[in-house]
Design a protein around this motif. Structure first.
Motif, mmCIF file in Angstrom:
data_model
loop_
_atom_site.group_PDB
_atom_site.id
_atom_site.type_symbol
_atom_site.label_atom_id
_atom_site.label_comp_id
_atom_site.label_asym_id
_atom_site.label_seq_id
_atom_site.Cartn_x
_atom_site.Cartn_y
_atom_site.Cartn_z
ATOM 1 N N CYS A 1 0.881 -1.170 0.000
ATOM 2 C CA CYS A 1 0.000 0.000 0.000
ATOM 3 C C CYS A 1 0.917 1.218 0.000
ATOM 4 N N ALA A 2 1.062 1.820 -1.170
ATOM 5 C CA ALA A 2 1.962 2.962 -1.314
ATOM 6 C C ALA A 2 1.180 4.259 -1.241
ATOM 7 N N ALA A 3 1.664 5.175 -0.436
ATOM 8 C CA ALA A 3 0.979 6.452 -0.243
ATOM 9 C C ALA A 3 1.709 7.578 -0.945
ATOM 10 N N SER A 4 0.953 8.539 -1.412
ATOM 11 C CA SER A 4 1.526 9.777 -1.926
ATOM 12 C C SER A 4 0.654 10.933 -1.461
ATOM 13 N N GLY A 5 1.292 12.065 -1.265
ATOM 14 C CA GLY A 5 0.564 13.240 -0.803
ATOM 15 C C GLY A 5 0.467 13.358 0.702
ATOM 16 N N PHE A 6 0.877 12.339 1.420
ATOM 17 C CA PHE A 6 0.908 12.396 2.879
ATOM 18 C C PHE A 6 1.880 11.335 3.383
ATOM 19 N N THR A 7 2.277 11.451 4.639
ATOM 20 C CA THR A 7 3.260 10.539 5.226
ATOM 21 C C THR A 7 2.550 9.480 6.046
ATOM 22 N N LEU A 8 2.684 8.229 5.636
ATOM 23 C CA LEU A 8 1.964 7.131 6.288
ATOM 24 C C LEU A 8 2.262 7.030 7.769
ATOM 25 N N ASP A 9 3.494 7.302 8.147
ATOM 26 C CA ASP A 9 3.929 7.145 9.533
ATOM 27 C C ASP A 9 3.103 8.004 10.493
ATOM 28 N N TYR A 10 2.494 9.071 9.994
ATOM 29 C CA TYR A 10 1.760 9.980 10.860
ATOM 30 C C TYR A 10 0.336 9.522 11.152
ATOM 31 N N ALA B 1 10.773 4.838 4.729
ATOM 32 C CA ALA B 1 11.557 5.388 3.625
ATOM 33 C C ALA B 1 10.813 5.293 2.303
ATOM 34 N N LYS B 2 10.018 4.244 2.162
ATOM 35 C CA LYS B 2 9.249 4.051 0.921
ATOM 36 C C LYS B 2 7.816 4.546 1.063
ATOM 37 N N ASN B 3 7.462 5.007 2.260
ATOM 38 C CA ASN B 3 6.091 5.480 2.508
ATOM 39 C C ASN B 3 5.072 4.426 2.101
ATOM 40 N N THR B 4 5.335 3.205 2.525
ATOM 41 C CA THR B 4 4.539 2.048 2.100
ATOM 42 C C THR B 4 4.251 1.145 3.304
ATOM 43 N N VAL B 5 3.043 0.627 3.332
ATOM 44 C CA VAL B 5 2.660 -0.397 4.309
ATOM 45 C C VAL B 5 2.488 -1.711 3.568
ATOM 46 N N TYR B 6 2.927 -2.792 4.198
ATOM 47 C CA TYR B 6 2.856 -4.112 3.582
ATOM 48 C C TYR B 6 1.961 -5.025 4.399
ATOM 49 N N LEU B 7 1.417 -6.024 3.709
ATOM 50 C CA LEU B 7 0.713 -7.110 4.379
ATOM 51 C C LEU B 7 1.269 -8.408 3.813
ATOM 52 N N LYS C 1 -4.342 -14.308 12.484
ATOM 53 C CA LYS C 1 -3.237 -14.262 13.445
ATOM 54 C C LYS C 1 -2.301 -15.448 13.226
ATOM 55 N N GLY C 2 -1.015 -15.157 13.224
ATOM 56 C CA GLY C 2 -0.006 -16.190 12.999
ATOM 57 C C GLY C 2 0.272 -16.456 11.541
ATOM 58 N N ARG C 3 -0.551 -15.910 10.640
ATOM 59 C CA ARG C 3 -0.350 -16.125 9.205
ATOM 60 C C ARG C 3 -0.015 -14.833 8.467
ATOM 61 N N PHE C 4 -0.596 -13.728 8.900
ATOM 62 C CA PHE C 4 -0.393 -12.436 8.238
ATOM 63 C C PHE C 4 0.475 -11.546 9.119
ATOM 64 N N THR C 5 1.267 -10.709 8.474
ATOM 65 C CA THR C 5 2.092 -9.743 9.186
ATOM 66 C C THR C 5 2.007 -8.390 8.487
ATOM 67 N N ILE C 6 1.672 -7.361 9.246
ATOM 68 C CA ILE C 6 1.636 -6.003 8.704
ATOM 69 C C ILE C 6 2.937 -5.296 9.095
ATOM 70 N N SER C 7 3.447 -4.486 8.180
ATOM 71 C CA SER C 7 4.676 -3.752 8.469
ATOM 72 C C SER C 7 4.672 -2.450 7.684
ATOM 73 N N ASN D 1 4.283 4.699 16.801
ATOM 74 C CA ASN D 1 4.986 3.551 17.381
ATOM 75 C C ASN D 1 4.746 2.244 16.648
ATOM 76 N N GLY D 2 3.826 2.222 15.711
ATOM 77 C CA GLY D 2 3.650 1.052 14.855
ATOM 78 C C GLY D 2 3.117 -0.182 15.549
ATOM 79 N N SER D 3 2.305 -0.006 16.582
ATOM 80 C CA SER D 3 1.690 -1.186 17.185
ATOM 81 C C SER D 3 0.712 -1.803 16.177
#
Length: 130
Positions: free
Chosen positions: A22-31, A75-81, A65-71, A55-57
């Motif tokens: 999930c790539a974002a543009s126009g805003f910073t995902l971390d916020y 630097a890439k302004n991207t969230v992964y699943l 649960k136990g099968r998927f991981t979100i991160s 803090n990325g909780s």
């Protein structure tokens, strides 16, 4: 212009893996709080996973649960699943969504309510089938 663009979906056999981006543009995902949702044909959209601002909780629905991981890669302004051990019931369109309320905290199980998010990507299809 704000954008969320999902990618990485496809057809995979049961037991296989996919990594959605999930790539974002126009805003910073971390916020902001970011959620992954999915919708199967004839079913309501359901929350799959969530990563909080700063803090990325993380949280997951019980079925993944136990099968998927979100991160998140700031630097890439991207969230992964990362999705492993996929099952046919994981089939659906997967959406990422952003809660753009500044400094907002999603309490308890509110993370999995679509109404808590005000900006959505276009979705990517995941099909798990032999």
């Amino acid at each position: 212009q704000l954008q969320l663009v999902e990618s990485g979906g496809g057809l995979v056999q049961p037991g296989g893996s996919l990594r959605l981006s999930c790539a974002a543009s126009g805003f910073t995902l971390d916020y902001y709080n970011i959620g992954w949702f999915r919708q199967a044909p004839g079913k309501e959209r359901e929350g799959v996973s969530y990563i909080s601002r700063n803090n990325g909780s993380t949280k997951y629905t019980d079925s993944v649960k136990g099968r998927f991981t979100i991160s998140r890669d700031n630097a890439k302004n991207t969230v992964y699943l990362q999705m492993n051990s996929l099952k046919p019931e994981d089939t659906g369109i997967y959406y990422c969504a952003a809660d753009l309320r500044p400094n907002h905290f999603l309490r308890g199980s509110s993370w999995n309510r679509p109404g808590q998010y005000d900006f959505w990507g276009q979705g990517t299809q995941v099909t798990v089938s032999s």
